[in-house]
Design an enzyme around this catalytic site. Sequence first.
Site, PDB file in Angstrom:
ATOM      1  N   GLU A 173      34.750  47.749  32.449  1.00 54.40           N
ATOM      2  CA  GLU A 173      33.618  46.968  32.985  1.00 54.40           C
ATOM      3  C   GLU A 173      32.547  47.873  33.583  1.00 54.40           C
ATOM      4  O   GLU A 173      32.079  47.638  34.704  1.00 54.40           O
ATOM      5  CB  GLU A 173      34.108  45.942  34.016  1.00 54.40           C
ATOM      6  CG  GLU A 173      34.986  44.876  33.400  1.00 54.40           C
ATOM      7  CD  GLU A 173      35.272  43.669  34.292  1.00 54.40           C
ATOM      8  OE1 GLU A 173      35.001  43.723  35.503  1.00 54.40           O
ATOM      9  OE2 GLU A 173      35.786  42.663  33.761  1.00 54.40           O
ATOM     10  N   GLU A 292      40.212  41.444  28.325  1.00 52.86           N
ATOM     11  CA  GLU A 292      40.568  40.616  29.496  1.00 52.86           C
ATOM     12  C   GLU A 292      40.119  39.202  29.206  1.00 52.86           C
ATOM     13  O   GLU A 292      38.925  38.981  28.909  1.00 52.86           O
ATOM     14  CB  GLU A 292      39.880  41.110  30.775  1.00 52.86           C
ATOM     15  CG  GLU A 292      40.470  42.387  31.322  1.00 52.86           C
ATOM     16  CD  GLU A 292      39.863  42.789  32.667  1.00 52.86           C
ATOM     17  OE1 GLU A 292      39.523  41.902  33.474  1.00 52.86           O
ATOM     18  OE2 GLU A 292      39.736  44.009  32.880  1.00 52.86           O
TER      19      GLU A 292
HETATM   20  O1  AHR Z   1      41.720  41.141  35.935  1.00 53.70           O
HETATM   21  C1  AHR Z   1      41.160  41.212  37.207  1.00 53.70           C
HETATM   22  C2  AHR Z   1      39.875  42.010  37.237  1.00 53.70           C
HETATM   23  O2  AHR Z   1      38.881  41.304  36.541  1.00 53.70           O
HETATM   24  C3  AHR Z   1      39.903  43.359  36.561  1.00 53.70           C
HETATM   25  O3  AHR Z   1      40.362  44.372  37.383  1.00 53.70           O
HETATM   26  C4  AHR Z   1      38.472  43.580  36.214  1.00 53.70           C
HETATM   27  O4  AHR Z   1      38.317  44.389  35.083  1.00 53.70           O
HETATM   28  C5  AHR Z   1      37.907  42.185  36.039  1.00 53.70           C
HETATM   29  O5  AHR Z   1      36.722  42.017  36.714  1.00 53.70           O
END
Ligand code: AHR
Length: 498
Positions: A173, A292
Amino acid sequence: MDATQITLHPDYTIAPVDPRIFGGFLEHLGRAVYQGVYQPDSIHADEDGFRTDVLNALRTMHMTAMRYPGGNFASGYHWQDGIGLRASRPTLHELAWQSIEPNQFGTDEYLKLARQMDWTPMLTVNLGTGTPEEARNWLEYCNSPIGTKYANLRAANGSSDPYGVKLWCLGNEMDGPWQLGHVPADQYAIRAQQAAKLMKDTDPTIELVASGSCTLTLPTYMEWDRTVLEYIGDLADYVSLHRYVGNPNGDTVDYLAVTNSIDQQIEEMDAACRYVQARRRSKQRHYLCFDEWNVWYRATSPAHTDGRGQFAPHLLEEEYNLEDALVVAGFLNSFIRHADVVKIANLAQIVNVIAPIHTRGDELLLHTIYYPFVLYANRRDGMALRPAVKGPGYMSRSYGYVNTLDVSAILGDGVLHVFLINRSQTDAAPVKIDLAGRSLKNLESAEIVTGPNAQACNTFERPGHICSQPFTSVRISEGQALAQLPPLSVTALTFGLG
Ligand code: AHR
């Protein structure tokens, strides 16, 4: 409700389903590692300190690519803190989640666990506060034959054979201002290109994921991806995208239509990849790594995200209900429908932190979202088919028009898997399934996840309230299937083919 007609054709294929879309994500966050997969003082601990009850539940999910060690955590993580003698590893103030990190679980423990669980290891290097060279050194530690500095260090720590980690993420990210070491796209692109070059020079067999747009809401959405992919070019194999969704307004009708916007996000990212490929006149296409994804909207306040200097604090401990299970199934349908571009996807996360599995002391609870994942993961082999869906639908408030049934299908070896979500809260959905040119011979298996209302959930006091059940309301007539899908349900059907 009027019947829905689903027409499939064995020649209307999308692409083979990449098994890695059934991946997971383990971050040093809250109680995911400590008190999740690793808890030496649990009655369930094996000789390595891994929690066997958690691992058994995970085994049923048949997860593939397992991303580690973060997440936001990765951007402050120095991998050498997590290797070697446990007693010598430093205890640190971890900045992403404001927690205490004792480094008792690190690279060697993770890779041992991955091997034991048959997970495909997937490591995220630190491009926030780390350097391209540190990332390269980690790769040498993991993949090089003994004879050089970091490979010898691995051997000294007990693993003379290389681990052979093939999948590496170039930071996490990095477009997010909250990220440790966040920089503008052009600067990240330089860091990522440098790391990628050093890494591929060390081991040309690896695959690399560039950190792409992690949310639709940042002003850099898509422009970030264009800038990064143009600069890094063929050194990256994939670009990442992330998505967390929720129902903050309690509008179930709207929430269940969110799949439209997941489809759209995938198609937009693919469009950016194709644009860059065309501009670069390159033969190489960047594919998508949805590394994610999940439902996450309740446990988001500072009380849920700030570890306040604690070890293994209760962070992001979302509890899931039936509508969330349907939305999780909707993500999977979308990945299958985009099997030609989505090659890797990681449910975020696996235990305690926005997870299907929850521990309390030595107890374990399976949340609603556990069950659809299992239904799909056990039916994942084959070719994704393009379903034609004709039936009732509705106009949602935020996401446009959706069919009442959300559908995906996979043609396997002598079998057809069909996945169906009935979004109606009140009506059973009659459905007719036809595989043109082939007849459905018999129903090999059928399971359903449903419940009395959208908010129904599992608790430690009432576990298994929402779980998967065998589904019997299917009839095969003249090679076609007819079924009645209960309201608020996700159903997985496997047919033998004539
Ligand atoms: O999955 C939780 C968090 O969400 C992760 O650490 C991050 O990459 C995202 O913002």
